[in-house]
Design an enzyme around this catalytic site. Structure first.
Site, PDB file in Angstrom:
ATOM      1  N   TYR A  85      17.988 -87.675  29.645  1.00 15.15           N
ATOM      2  CA  TYR A  85      17.326 -88.906  29.177  1.00 15.15           C
ATOM      3  C   TYR A  85      18.318 -89.780  28.412  1.00 15.15           C
ATOM      4  CZ  TYR A  85      13.799 -91.899  26.940  1.00 15.15           C
ATOM      5  OH  TYR A  85      13.063 -92.975  26.509  1.00 15.15           O
ATOM      6  N   SER A 134      16.231 -96.893  24.632  1.00 16.13           N
ATOM      7  CA  SER A 134      15.697 -95.942  23.650  1.00 16.13           C
ATOM      8  C   SER A 134      16.723 -95.738  22.543  1.00 16.13           C
ATOM      9  CB  SER A 134      15.441 -94.608  24.365  1.00 16.13           C
ATOM     10  OG  SER A 134      15.380 -93.555  23.424  1.00 16.13           O
TER      11      SER A 134
HETATM   12  P1  NAP Z   1       4.678 -93.683  30.142  1.00 16.69           P
HETATM   13  O1  NAP Z   1       3.382 -94.002  29.528  1.00 16.69           O
HETATM   14  O2  NAP Z   1       4.954 -92.326  30.636  1.00 16.69           O
HETATM   15  O3  NAP Z   1       4.920 -94.766  31.312  1.00 16.69           O
HETATM   16  C1  NAP Z   1       6.015 -94.663  32.180  1.00 16.69           C
HETATM   17  C2  NAP Z   1       5.831 -95.663  33.288  1.00 16.69           C
HETATM   18  O4  NAP Z   1       6.952 -95.523  34.200  1.00 16.69           O
HETATM   19  C3  NAP Z   1       4.571 -95.405  34.088  1.00 16.69           C
HETATM   20  O5  NAP Z   1       3.938 -96.632  34.405  1.00 16.69           O
HETATM   21  C4  NAP Z   1       5.101 -94.751  35.352  1.00 16.69           C
HETATM   22  O6  NAP Z   1       4.276 -95.078  36.468  1.00 16.69           O
HETATM   23  C5  NAP Z   1       6.444 -95.429  35.509  1.00 16.69           C
HETATM   24  N1  NAP Z   1       7.313 -94.660  36.393  1.00 16.69           N
HETATM   25  C6  NAP Z   1       7.852 -93.438  36.176  1.00 16.69           C
HETATM   26  N2  NAP Z   1       8.501 -93.011  37.265  1.00 16.69           N
HETATM   27  C7  NAP Z   1       8.367 -94.004  38.204  1.00 16.69           C
HETATM   28  C8  NAP Z   1       8.806 -94.141  39.543  1.00 16.69           C
HETATM   29  N3  NAP Z   1       9.535 -93.198  40.153  1.00 16.69           N
HETATM   30  N4  NAP Z   1       8.492 -95.269  40.209  1.00 16.69           N
HETATM   31  C9  NAP Z   1       7.739 -96.236  39.602  1.00 16.69           C
HETATM   32  N5  NAP Z   1       7.303 -96.163  38.343  1.00 16.69           N
HETATM   33  C10 NAP Z   1       7.610 -95.042  37.651  1.00 16.69           C
HETATM   34  O7  NAP Z   1       5.875 -93.992  29.123  1.00 16.69           O
HETATM   35  P2  NAP Z   1       6.207 -95.216  28.132  1.00 16.69           P
HETATM   36  O8  NAP Z   1       6.406 -94.617  26.813  1.00 16.69           O
HETATM   37  O9  NAP Z   1       5.277 -96.355  28.331  1.00 16.69           O
HETATM   38  O10 NAP Z   1       7.663 -95.609  28.688  1.00 16.69           O
HETATM   39  C11 NAP Z   1       8.023 -96.913  29.085  1.00 16.69           C
HETATM   40  C12 NAP Z   1       9.509 -97.106  28.778  1.00 16.69           C
HETATM   41  O11 NAP Z   1       9.699 -97.045  27.358  1.00 16.69           O
HETATM   42  C13 NAP Z   1      10.404 -96.013  29.377  1.00 16.69           C
HETATM   43  O12 NAP Z   1      11.576 -96.609  29.895  1.00 16.69           O
HETATM   44  C14 NAP Z   1      10.737 -95.146  28.177  1.00 16.69           C
HETATM   45  O13 NAP Z   1      11.960 -94.465  28.334  1.00 16.69           O
HETATM   46  C15 NAP Z   1      10.782 -96.187  27.064  1.00 16.69           C
HETATM   47  N6  NAP Z   1      10.639 -95.649  25.694  1.00 16.69           N
HETATM   48  C16 NAP Z   1       9.443 -95.169  25.257  1.00 16.69           C
HETATM   49  C17 NAP Z   1       9.331 -94.691  23.947  1.00 16.69           C
HETATM   50  C18 NAP Z   1       8.040 -94.172  23.392  1.00 16.69           C
HETATM   51  O14 NAP Z   1       8.002 -93.711  22.234  1.00 16.69           O
HETATM   52  N7  NAP Z   1       6.943 -94.209  24.136  1.00 16.69           N
HETATM   53  C19 NAP Z   1      10.453 -94.701  23.100  1.00 16.69           C
HETATM   54  C20 NAP Z   1      11.661 -95.194  23.586  1.00 16.69           C
HETATM   55  C21 NAP Z   1      11.736 -95.687  24.884  1.00 16.69           C
HETATM   56  P3  NAP Z   1       3.815 -94.047  37.649  1.00 16.69           P
HETATM   57  O15 NAP Z   1       3.803 -92.666  37.072  1.00 16.69           O
HETATM   58  O16 NAP Z   1       2.485 -94.596  38.021  1.00 16.69           O
HETATM   59  O17 NAP Z   1       4.835 -94.248  38.735  1.00 16.69           O
END
Ligand code: NAP
Length: 234
Positions: free
Chosen positions: A156, A143
């Site tokens: 985070y 991130s």
């Molecule tokens: P999201 O829609 O909340 O998805 C998060 C994913 O992580 C879900 O599939 C969730 O699955 C999984 N997860 C969370 N805890 C888990 C656990 N204990 N065991 C297994 N799986 C787990 O968020 P996203 O935005 O797609 O995030 C994906 C990545 O992108 C993350 O690393 C986040 O930090 C990064 N990111 C996102 C953004 C943004 O703007 N969206 C920006 C910078 C970085 P379950 O809940 O089904 O377990």
């Protein structure tokens, strides 16, 4: 021929958001995708989207914080496929946005265990299988907050800063192997995590996860030369 034809790819956090979109894209590019996350309904929805495009997936409902499940998964992947071509360490949680002194030990542990320690467990358990691939590729989703000290983002940001260093060290350790290991900063993307972090922002202004998957395909490519780098989607 699709660019990932015949590849075996493991994607964590594939039940929704960025991980689900990457899984659908990788499958459309010809990979057999192994989908890990806790939410079975979410995994099934990703599987439906993959099958609708003629792709193949294996669903692995699991909590990435449970190291014995990661070890079991590595054993099963080894028995079934004999190697792993691509790993995408994407699963992540936001935790809580609050002053560091107000963060509870539970929230701190949850964020560190999902965002940092689980990715080290992936490295520990899948390193040998990645090295059995003809072109092993590992990529981890970081991130912009890993490099910016913003008030109230303590757990985070610290977890993502730790992830950056973990991944750079893994790449340094593999400078003389075929493995290519990189970081992806996806920018702001329209997902549940982003809505939780920025409830006041209009999600319509943000790209959908499907729009940012090119970089993941590039870093999975067998001809990739770069390693130990951070790639930005902006
Ligand atoms: P999201 O829609 O909340 O998805 C998060 C994913 O992580 C879900 O599939 C969730 O699955 C999984 N997860 C969370 N805890 C888990 C656990 N204990 N065991 C297994 N799986 C787990 O968020 P996203 O935005 O797609 O995030 C994906 C990545 O992108 C993350 O690393 C986040 O930090 C990064 N990111 C996102 C953004 C943004 O703007 N969206 C920006 C910078 C970085 P379950 O809940 O089904 O377990």
């Amino acid at each position: 021929m699709p660019s990932l034809s015949g590849k075996i790819a493991l994607i964590t956090g594939a039940s929704r958001g960025i991980g689900a979109a990457v899984a659908v894209r990788f499958a459309a590019e010809g990979a057999h995708v192994i989908l890990a996350a806790r939410d079975v309904k979410g995994l099934e929805a990703t599987d439906d989207a993959i099958r609708a495009k003629g792709g193949k997936a294996t669903l692995v409902p699991c909590d990435v914080r449970d190291s014995s499940l990661i070890e079991d998964l590595a054993r099963q992947v080894g028995e079934r496929f004999g190697h792993l071509d691509i790993v995408v360490g994407n699963a992540g949680v936001l935790g809580e946005l609050a002053p560091l002194a107000d963060i509870t030990p539970d929230i701190w542990a949850q964020v560190m265990n999902v965002n940092l320690t689980a990715n080290w467990q992936l490295i520990r358990c899948f390193d040998a299988l990645l090295k059995k691939s003809t072109a092993g590729r590992a990529m981890f989703v970081t991130s912009g907050l890993s490099e910016t000290a913003l008030a109230y983002w303590g757990p985070y940001s610290a977890s993502k800063a730790g992830l950056d260093m973990l991944v750079k060290i893994y790449a340094a350790e593999n400078a003389k192997t075929k493995l290519k290991i990189n970081l992806i900063d996806p920018g702001e993307v329209r997902t549940r995590m982003h809505a939780q972090a920025m409830p006041g922002q209009n999600p319509e202004e943000l790209p959908l996860p499907e729009a940012i998957t090119d970089i993941f395909v590039k870093l999975a490519d067998a001809n990739l030369k770069e390693t130990g780098k951070k790639f930005y989607v902006r």
